[in-house]
Design an enzyme around this catalytic site. Structure first.
Site, mmCIF file in Angstrom:
data_model
loop_
_atom_site.group_PDB
_atom_site.id
_atom_site.type_symbol
_atom_site.label_atom_id
_atom_site.label_comp_id
_atom_site.label_asym_id
_atom_site.label_seq_id
_atom_site.Cartn_x
_atom_site.Cartn_y
_atom_site.Cartn_z
ATOM 1 N N ASP A 45 0.837 -1.204 0.000
ATOM 2 C CA ASP A 45 0.000 0.000 0.000
ATOM 3 C C ASP A 45 0.872 1.253 0.000
ATOM 4 O O ASP A 45 2.048 1.211 0.385
ATOM 5 C CB ASP A 45 -0.887 0.035 1.253
ATOM 6 C CG ASP A 45 -1.861 -1.131 1.289
ATOM 7 O OD1 ASP A 45 -2.179 -1.670 0.216
ATOM 8 O OD2 ASP A 45 -2.290 -1.485 2.403
HETATM 9 N N1 URA Z 1 -1.218 -5.933 3.907
HETATM 10 C C1 URA Z 1 -1.720 -4.679 3.899
HETATM 11 O O1 URA Z 1 -2.749 -4.410 4.482
HETATM 12 N N2 URA Z 1 -1.038 -3.751 3.226
HETATM 13 C C2 URA Z 1 0.129 -3.978 2.581
HETATM 14 O O2 URA Z 1 0.709 -3.066 2.000
HETATM 15 C C3 URA Z 1 0.629 -5.291 2.599
HETATM 16 C C4 URA Z 1 -0.067 -6.252 3.272
#
Ligand code: URA
Length: 239
Positions: A105
């Protein structure tokens, strides 16, 4: 087209400064013509480059480990946001056209792999391969043994999906907790949604490991380096 000193540096002949003397000494040839100017541009896929009589083998693939910072997105192009590709050297971008292996993310940090090798990416991403990922996270609220047990059994996400078992290690349990979580799948926002399923909120998230490969602790946020041959094998075996 790429500057020939840059090409030699990329192919492991040393830094750009280190390769300069090779030109002075008349050791560099392009299409059997001596080249004294390190700034000329060549097409590494079409032209024959030699150093000391040895042909420079152009490697078509690149494998990069990045310590992804917050604020950049895992995409190759985006009109609005800076992408992880924007953090790479421009020559590396234009020669190899790498893409991120999977996604973190925008507000997640840590170990991100980039490559232009589709088979390598597929070997790591395919759900059938069950490649594990380890995350460190800060959680609002006290993470407890019940959360551990729930994750071990799999939790139901907001869309009804039952996750595969996750291994939760509690590093610190307090008003804000610190945890390590190892999972073997990568659904959208998976870690955040697993905690939401337990009524807890992830406030910071960093990926530390993919399979047996750990984030190089020497890499500052936004820095990257190529994987070694051993590291590549650690991930996908000898191919
Ligand atoms: N899980 C999440 O919620 N975000 C990420 O970036 C990776 C795994």
């Amino acid at each position: 087209m790429i500057r020939i000193d840059k090409l030699l540096a990329n192919m492991g002949y040393g830094s750009r400064k280190e390769v300069k003397p090779l030109f002075k000494k008349g050791k560099v040839f392009v299409n059997d013509q001596i080249v004294k100017d390190p700034s000329i541009k060549v097409d590494p896929e079409k032209e024959k480059v030699q150093v000391d009589g040895q042909e420079v083998e152009y490697k078509p693939y690149i494998y990069v480990m990045m310590n992804k910072p917050k604020g950049v997105i895992c995409a190759t192009h985006d009109k609005l946001h800076r992408t992880v590709i924007d953090l790479l050297d421009e020559d590396l971008q234009s020669i190899y056209a790498p893409f991120p292996v999977g996604r973190l993310d925008k507000d997640t940090e840590g170990l991100l792999l980039l490559t232009n090798d589709g088979d390598f990416s597929h070997a790591l991403m395919s759900p059938r391969k069950h490649v594990t990922k380890q995350y460190w996270a800060k959680i609002r609220g006290r993470v407890n043994e019940e959360d551990q047990k729930a994750f071990r059994e799999g939790v139901k996400l907001d869309d009804g999906y039952m996750t595969k078992p996750g291994e939760l290690v509690i590093v610190d349990s307090n008003e804000t907790s610190e945890i390590l979580l190892t999972i073997s799948e990568g659904k959208f926002h998976q870690v955040k949604r697993m905690f939401l399923a337990r009524d807890k909120e992830v406030t910071e998230l960093k990926r530390l490991k993919v399979g047996a490969l750990e984030l190089d602790s020497n890499l500052k946020l936004g820095d990257y380096r190529e994987l070694t041959e051993q590291e590549k094998q650690l991930l996908v075996g000898k191919r």
